[in-house]
Design a protein around this motif. Structure first.
Motif, PDB file in Angstrom:
ATOM      1  N   LEU A   7      -2.489   4.789   1.013  1.00 49.85           N
ATOM      2  CA  LEU A   7      -2.966   6.117   0.649  1.00 49.85           C
ATOM      3  C   LEU A   7      -1.796   7.063   0.401  1.00 49.85           C
ATOM      4  N   PRO A   8      -1.972   8.051  -0.443  1.00 52.38           N
ATOM      5  CA  PRO A   8      -0.867   8.948  -0.803  1.00 52.38           C
ATOM      6  C   PRO A   8      -0.337   9.721   0.399  1.00 52.38           C
ATOM      7  N   GLY A   9       0.994   9.737   0.511  1.00 46.66           N
ATOM      8  CA  GLY A   9       1.637  10.483   1.579  1.00 46.66           C
ATOM      9  C   GLY A   9       1.848   9.724   2.861  1.00 46.66           C
ATOM     10  N   VAL A  10       1.277   8.519   2.985  1.00 41.26           N
ATOM     11  CA  VAL A  10       1.446   7.699   4.185  1.00 41.26           C
ATOM     12  C   VAL A  10       2.775   6.945   4.093  1.00 41.26           C
ATOM     13  N   VAL A  11       3.551   6.931   5.181  1.00 39.78           N
ATOM     14  CA  VAL A  11       4.848   6.254   5.210  1.00 39.78           C
ATOM     15  C   VAL A  11       4.640   4.779   5.559  1.00 39.78           C
ATOM     16  N   THR A  12       5.031   3.878   4.645  1.00 42.11           N
ATOM     17  CA  THR A  12       4.861   2.437   4.845  1.00 42.11           C
ATOM     18  C   THR A  12       6.152   1.839   5.395  1.00 42.11           C
ATOM     19  N   VAL A  13       6.034   1.058   6.478  1.00 42.49           N
ATOM     20  CA  VAL A  13       7.205   0.585   7.213  1.00 42.49           C
ATOM     21  C   VAL A  13       7.261  -0.941   7.254  1.00 42.49           C
ATOM     22  N   SER A  14       8.388  -1.512   6.824  1.00 44.07           N
ATOM     23  CA  SER A  14       8.636  -2.950   6.966  1.00 44.07           C
ATOM     24  C   SER A  14       9.420  -3.193   8.253  1.00 44.07           C
ATOM     25  N   ALA A  15       9.516  -4.455   8.659  1.00 40.53           N
ATOM     26  CA  ALA A  15      10.126  -4.799   9.942  1.00 40.53           C
ATOM     27  C   ALA A  15      11.477  -5.471   9.769  1.00 40.53           C
TER      28      ALA A  15
END
Length: 509
Positions: free
Chosen positions: A368-376
């Motif tokens: 969703l727009p504005g959500v921070v997506t985090v990889s590991a």
């Protein structure tokens, strides 16, 4: 469980009504989204299938749609009038189809197929609990470093992002709260109790918030996921156990899981975002995807309604000043690819293998727009073997653990993440579920330093301060001569790390 994210932000591919700008347009800046609810008896007696009905956000339209819900043999569980989302329940097989024809209804659909099987969180593998021997060894090792918590010698993840040094400068402000939207949090844990905010906690199962004492706690000790996440964010530096990335901020719990099967249904997530916003939460952590669809395709009316409802709620929270973090997933998929095979949806009945177009089917709430997506990442600052990735998808990276290929020089030599568990326990877990709270913790430190920053500016500063190791020359983790993943992009931004690995020390300097 695997948690995938498609390659493009929702705002780039869906109709304008769901874009960031348009969605914010119908949300008044100072409006409250407080729900109007049915009685507890009515909710308890409601039929099994739940629906979200999304309407124009005005009182007259919602009142009219409520009457249409009743006429279609349904009942309103909760109505979030300021975002135009109604949660309803009905046993009428044509309920959604009927409501879609009602004047003022923009989308409507079932949030589930049937509540049967648990799934949804993004930790990779089972928990490994700390034993008495482990505890003794870690306490002895930690004692060699003045000011360390008793188990901190095994927290390679804190040192990897400078969180141990940051804590001596600014451990975070009590005016900042990170809400853990998850399986509940055991707030009686001695490492969590000092920083826990009961007034900002609730249970959102069913779609309406329950704030009665303890409602936010995990149902059983097996629902440990949220407690582990909470410790990574804000376990106190109090001479007990472990430390969190931001040990001075507050943490709250919003339990969104179905007590019968552990699933994260849309109506509960809508409730959580609105509750967080209306209770002054600055940051939320979301280490899950909304069940039962790993990807919600816009050409399916039910899945489209799920996207619409959750998007309205999370944008409402952004409007009120809340920044959201979410995990990228554990399937080692290139989420910038042209097609992805989803063989796990729906996960509450019988999954059907389908190949989805990631530009038209969306992982919610991560895309969703504005959500921070985090990889590991693991202890060597390399992408964890399981972590999904993708240029243009990943915003930042953070320690999530890698117990297979990246083993740290710690007393346990355990490459996973050590944190709190229910019933005063501690355990190691790994996954992008663990990466997201590390990033959320760093954002909490930034918010403590810059309390006036709105969500978009806070996210921009987080990215600007991240350190990017760049794409590795080779990613042949198992040594079989074949690349296990392909990193695209340059030193500034790439598919493995986005803008880089978050940096707690920079956040407080």
């Amino acid at each position: 469980m695997a948690h995938l994210r498609s390659r493009r932000r929702l705002a780039l591919a869906v109709p304008v009504v769901l874009s960031l700008t348009a969605s914010l347009g119908f949300l008044p800046a100072a409006a409250s989204a407080a729900p109007a609810t049915v009685s507890a008896e009515q909710a308890a007696d409601a039929p099994a299938l739940a629906y979200v009905v999304n309407t124009k956000a005005d009182h007259r339209t919602i009142a009219s749609v409520k009457r249409a819900v009743a006429a279609a043999d349904g009942e309103v569980v909760v109505a979030y009038e300021k975002i135009g989302v109604i949660v309803a329940r009905s046993s009428n097989a044509d309920f959604a189809k009927t409501l879609r024809k009602v004047r003022g209804v923009q989308s409507a659909g079932a949030t589930r197929t049937a509540p049967l099987a648990p799934a949804g969180t993004t930790d990779a593998g089972s928990a490994e609990y700390l034993t008495a021997a482990d505890t003794a060894r870690l306490k002895a090792a930690s004692a060699k470093t003045p000011g360390s918590e008793p188990l901190e010698a095994d927290q390679w993840d804190l040192r990897a992002i400078g969180a141990d040094k940051a804590a001596t400068i600014n451990p975070g402000s009590r005016n900042v709260t990170v809400a853990v939207i998850d399986t509940g949090v055991d707030d009686t844990h001695p490492d969590l109790a000092p920083n826990f905010s009961r007034s900002q906690s609730a249970n959102c199962f069913g779609g309406a918030p329950d704030t009665s004492p303890g409602a936010w706690r995990p149902y059983t000790a097996d629902d440990y996921h949220g407690t582990h996440v909470a410790g990574e964010i804000a376990a106190a530096r109090n001479g007990v156990g472990v430390a969190g990335v931001a040990p001075g901020v507050k943490v709250s719990a919003i339990n969104v899981t179905d007590p019968d099967n552990g699933l994260f249904y849309a109506e509960a997530v809508v409730c959580a975002f609105v509750f967080a916003a209306d209770h002054g939460v600055e940051i939320t952590n979301n280490s899950y995807y909304v069940d039962p669809w790993m990807y919600n395709c816009m050409d399916d009316p039910d899945q489209r309604a799920i996207v619409d409802a959750v998007n309205r709620a999370q944008l409402y929270a952004q409007r009120k000043g809340t920044l959201h973090f979410a995990s990228a997933g554990n399937s080692n998929h290139d989420l910038a690819s042209d097609a992805i095979v989803d063989d796990s949806s729906p996960n509450d009945t019988t999954p059907v293998t389908r190949t989805i177009d990631p530009s038209e089917c969306f992982d919610i709430p991560t895309q969703l727009p504005g959500v921070v997506t985090v990889s590991a990442t693991g202890s060597e600052n390399l992408k964890s073997y399981y972590s999904s990735y993708g240029k243009g998808v990943i915003d930042v990276a953070a320690p999530g653990g890698d117990g297979r290929y990246q083993l740290p020089d710690t007393p346990s030599k355990n490459g996973r993440i050590l944190s709190t568990m229910p019933n005063n326990a501690y355990a190691w877990l790994q996954g992008t579920s663990m990466a997201s709270p590390h990033a959320a913790g760093v954002a909490a430190l930034l918010k403590s330093e810059h309390p006036w920053l709105p969500p978009a500016a806070l996210q921009a500063l987080l990215k600007a301060q991240a350190k990017n190791p760049g794409c590795p020359a080779s990613y042949d983790q198992d040594g079989d001569g074949t690349q296990d993943a392909t990193c695209e992009g340059g030193r500034a931004v790439n598919g493995f790390y986005g803008f880089g690995i978050v940096d707690a020390l920079r956040a407080v300097k």
